[in-house]
Scaffold this active site. Structure first.
Site, short mmCIF file in Angstrom:
data_model
loop_
_atom_site.label_atom_id
_atom_site.label_comp_id
_atom_site.label_asym_id
_atom_site.label_seq_id
_atom_site.Cartn_x
_atom_site.Cartn_y
_atom_site.Cartn_z
N ASN A 1 0.80 -1.23 0.00
CA ASN A 1 0.00 0.00 0.00
C ASN A 1 0.82 1.28 0.00
O ASN A 1 0.26 2.36 -0.12
CB ASN A 1 -1.01 0.01 1.16
CG ASN A 1 -1.97 -1.14 1.07
OD1 ASN A 1 -2.55 -1.38 0.02
ND2 ASN A 1 -2.11 -1.89 2.15
N HIS B 66 8.96 3.61 9.68
CA HIS B 66 7.51 3.82 9.59
C HIS B 66 7.22 5.31 9.49
O HIS B 66 7.86 6.11 10.18
CB HIS B 66 6.78 3.25 10.81
CG HIS B 66 7.00 1.80 11.00
ND1 HIS B 66 6.36 0.86 10.23
CD2 HIS B 66 7.82 1.13 11.84
CE1 HIS B 66 6.77 -0.33 10.60
NE2 HIS B 66 7.66 -0.20 11.57
#
Length: 148
Positions: free
Chosen positions: A12, A101
């Site tokens: 994604n 992240h």
């Protein structure tokens, strides 16, 4: 010696800038890659930047990195929290590993608090959005230059 760095992006992340920009920001993965390429060139690093929505492709790229790159920066996306296969591949890699992240996963849903990648990572950068990629690249450059 020119340090070779591999940045891998999981599922994604190809939708950055479109998918939940209020969480992940407005930068596209291409925007981030362009900034990373520029930073790598300034630092004299050889950089590969890849993305796949497929766990097996990420595992294959980690295997191929053995003996050919000094560090892997990995934003495994949701596979961070689910993939023992990626952990096992990382354990077979002898270079530095930085887990990355965009968001602070500890401020999100409880299932995101566990990371298989962290069990192998030499360092973790999270919560800084797109600039975290440059932080990770700088950290990888320092770690490989120092032979740490």
């Amino acid at each position: 010696m020119t340090a070779r760095i591999l940045i891998l992006n999981g599922p994604n992340l190809n939708l950055l800038g479109l998918r939940e920009p209020e969480i992940y920001g407005a930068d596209t993965l291409a925007d981030i890659e362009a900034r990373c390429v520029e930073r790598a060139e300034r630092r004299g690093l050889a950089l590969e930047f890849r993305q796949s929505n497929h766990e097996g492709a990420l595992v294959d790229w980690i295997h191929a990195a053995r003996g050919s790159v000094e560090a892997i920066i990995l934003n495994a996306g949701a596979y961070t929290h689910t993939s023992v296969a990626i952990l096992d591949a990382l354990r077979a890699f002898d270079g530095k590993v930085i887990e990355l992240h965009l968001t602070n996963t500890h401020r999100r849903e409880a299932f995101r608090h566990h990371s298989y990648v962290s069990l192998r990572a030499d360092g973790v950068i999270m919560g800084f959005g797109a600039p975290g990629y440059l932080m990770a690249l700088d950290a990888a450059a320092e770690m490989t230059a120092a032979g740490a």
